[in-house]
Motif scaffolding. Sequence first.
Motif, PDB file in Angstrom:
ATOM      1  N   VAL A   1      -8.978   6.631  -0.438  1.00 55.81           N
ATOM      2  CA  VAL A   1      -8.759   5.923   0.822  1.00 55.81           C
ATOM      3  C   VAL A   1     -10.070   5.785   1.581  1.00 55.81           C
ATOM      4  CG1 VAL A   1      -7.551   5.977   3.035  1.00 55.81           C
ATOM      5  CG2 VAL A   1      -6.372   6.703   0.967  1.00 55.81           C
TER       6      VAL A   1
ATOM      7  N   LEU B   1      -7.286  11.609  -1.696  1.00 55.07           N
ATOM      8  CA  LEU B   1      -7.597  11.106  -0.353  1.00 55.07           C
ATOM      9  C   LEU B   1      -8.969  10.434  -0.317  1.00 55.07           C
ATOM     10  CD1 LEU B   1      -6.216  13.946   1.929  1.00 55.07           C
ATOM     11  CD2 LEU B   1      -5.558  11.543   2.041  1.00 55.07           C
TER      12      LEU B   1
ATOM     13  N   ASN C   1       0.202   4.794  -2.178  1.00 56.03           N
ATOM     14  CA  ASN C   1      -0.165   6.006  -1.441  1.00 56.03           C
ATOM     15  C   ASN C   1       0.847   7.127  -1.651  1.00 56.03           C
ATOM     16  OD1 ASN C   1      -2.514   4.947  -0.286  1.00 56.03           O
ATOM     17  ND2 ASN C   1      -1.387   4.019   1.395  1.00 56.03           N
TER      18      ASN C   1
ATOM     19  N   MET D   1      -0.053   8.693   4.913  1.00 56.50           N
ATOM     20  CA  MET D   1       0.947   8.452   3.870  1.00 56.50           C
ATOM     21  C   MET D   1       0.757   9.427   2.710  1.00 56.50           C
ATOM     22  SD  MET D   1       0.986   4.296   3.597  1.00 56.50           S
ATOM     23  CE  MET D   1       1.124   3.247   5.057  1.00 56.50           C
ATOM     24  N   ILE D   2      -0.489   9.580   2.261  1.00 56.80           N
ATOM     25  CA  ILE D   2      -0.773  10.480   1.145  1.00 56.80           C
ATOM     26  C   ILE D   2      -0.510  11.929   1.543  1.00 56.80           C
ATOM     27  CG2 ILE D   2      -2.601  11.381  -0.356  1.00 56.80           C
ATOM     28  CD1 ILE D   2      -3.824   8.611  -0.421  1.00 56.80           C
TER      29      ILE D   2
ATOM     30  N   TRP E   1      -7.464   3.580   7.876  1.00 55.31           N
ATOM     31  CA  TRP E   1      -7.802   4.778   7.090  1.00 55.31           C
ATOM     32  C   TRP E   1      -6.907   5.949   7.475  1.00 55.31           C
ATOM     33  CZ3 TRP E   1      -9.797   9.432   9.059  1.00 55.31           C
ATOM     34  CH2 TRP E   1     -10.215  10.362   8.108  1.00 55.31           C
TER      35      TRP E   1
ATOM     36  N   ILE F   1      -4.615   2.000  -5.549  1.00 56.19           N
ATOM     37  CA  ILE F   1      -4.981   2.165  -4.135  1.00 56.19           C
ATOM     38  C   ILE F   1      -6.148   1.258  -3.784  1.00 56.19           C
ATOM     39  CG2 ILE F   1      -5.817   3.777  -2.388  1.00 56.19           C
ATOM     40  CD1 ILE F   1      -4.454   6.019  -3.968  1.00 56.19           C
TER      41      ILE F   1
ATOM     42  N   ASN G   1      -3.196   5.254   6.197  1.00 59.94           N
ATOM     43  CA  ASN G   1      -3.096   5.416   4.746  1.00 59.94           C
ATOM     44  C   ASN G   1      -3.263   6.871   4.341  1.00 59.94           C
ATOM     45  OD1 ASN G   1      -2.907   2.745   3.055  1.00 59.94           O
ATOM     46  ND2 ASN G   1      -4.199   2.248   4.798  1.00 59.94           N
ATOM     47  N   SER G   2      -4.167   7.562   5.005  1.00 63.18           N
ATOM     48  CA  SER G   2      -4.336   8.995   4.729  1.00 63.18           C
ATOM     49  C   SER G   2      -3.064   9.761   5.053  1.00 63.18           C
ATOM     50  CB  SER G   2      -5.502   9.555   5.555  1.00 63.18           C
ATOM     51  OG  SER G   2      -6.732   8.987   5.174  1.00 63.18           O
TER      52      SER G   2
ATOM     53  N   ASN H   1       0.819  -1.207   0.000  1.00 58.40           N
ATOM     54  CA  ASN H   1       0.000   0.000   0.000  1.00 58.40           C
ATOM     55  C   ASN H   1       0.858   1.264   0.000  1.00 58.40           C
ATOM     56  OD1 ASN H   1      -1.778  -2.176   1.432  1.00 58.40           O
ATOM     57  ND2 ASN H   1      -3.210  -0.590   0.816  1.00 58.40           N
ATOM     58  N   TRP H   2       2.060   1.151   0.544  1.00 61.00           N
ATOM     59  CA  TRP H   2       2.891   2.337   0.709  1.00 61.00           C
ATOM     60  C   TRP H   2       3.222   3.002  -0.621  1.00 61.00           C
ATOM     61  CZ3 TRP H   2       6.398   3.432   5.275  1.00 61.00           C
ATOM     62  CH2 TRP H   2       5.877   2.889   6.462  1.00 61.00           C
TER      63      TRP H   2
END
Length: 419
Positions: free
Chosen positions: A61, A58, A46, A260-261, A254, A205, A257-258, A42-43
């Motif tokens: 996600v 975003l 993102n 990261m973005i 969530w 994503i 992951n958010s 996932n990294w």
Amino acid sequence: MINFLKNKLFTVHQNGKQHVSEVFKYIGPGIIVTVGFIDPGNWAANLAAGASYGYELLWVVTLSTLMLILLQHNVAHLGIVRGQCLAECAYEFLPKWLSRTVLSTAGIAAVATALAEFIGAAIALKMLFGIPLVIGSVLTAIVCTIMLITNSYSKLERIIAGFVSLIALAYLVEVNMVDINWAAAGIGWVNPSIPNESMLVILSILGAVVMPHNLFLHSEVIQSRQFNRQDKEIMHRQLRYEFVDTLLSMGIGWMINSAMIILAAAVFFSHGIAVTELEQAEELLRPLIGPAAGTIFALALLFAGLASSATAGMAGASIFAGMFGESYDMKDFHSRLGLGLTYIPALLLILFITDSFQALLISQMFLSLQLPITIFLQLYMTSSRRVMGAYTNRRFTGVVLWGIGIIVTLMNIYLLVIG
């Protein structure tokens, strides 16, 4: 909707009174599953989203988390109602040739998952200590094998929850090290937009969120909270508590992951730097926001790689044990053999890898091929009155879940074709 959530989250009866604190006894299995939502695979997606499109993606996600909540919630119900995992149900309710075929493909997907997780952890070890990829992968496999064999499930749950907490803390620290446009982030979370040439990133994503091994794993680990399936009141209470566990755990996913973005948007997008590989991100963070940022990033990646490698092993062991109608138990021969059949092939494949990024793409290809099989196996089981009895999917729930299953399948097929 508000009343529905109140009933799900706060209707906890004991001696005629509400005791919200009892809910927390059930928190944990969802955290195990969340690891697959924040794994190294996932990294890259993102970071690419934030670096290339800022805060605009975003919303993806948010959407993927909602889809994941519904699917994981559904498969966890199977585990609670049946007292069996998805693999055991396949063994019991499908013809033996079909169940063995389906579960064999799931086992291959678990190997592909372990390969990606080993590589992610190995990349982190290379960033931190300069350890070669192959040696780092072997070290990861050894650590995770020891962890799974020598610890009870309850201890593993706490260990993995600790890893997730450290990943969240790492991103909290890094997000506080940069200047963030929170207004733009707030709009990005809820406003669907598709910038030019962003479809591949959007699908990446979404496609990395629902993973076959996590659907098998959730139906297994949720049984750690199993008490009395004969008592309808207790059953309904367990089903409500499971929703809280899934909602909270996927919410944590969530947020991570958010983050990261957001980090990529604030650091790379603002400087006009495109990022496509994890090593590149770590190297760029150091000069842009300080040496500590690169180290924190690498540590968080290492925690993610270790935790997700462990859960991939658990899933592989559960799937293989299910082929013989048995549940996951690392004291049992079939579970240990399943762990070996998940880890050893992954390590052997890594020996022949010359491009780690390409290897991650190939592993995702196998997951894309297998994912529809697992999703529709799950939906067949949870929609069957023979399997679920009075707890079968309601008509509206079934329509929504089958719709999600079709969307996720088409999305993964599209990614496979264009990849």
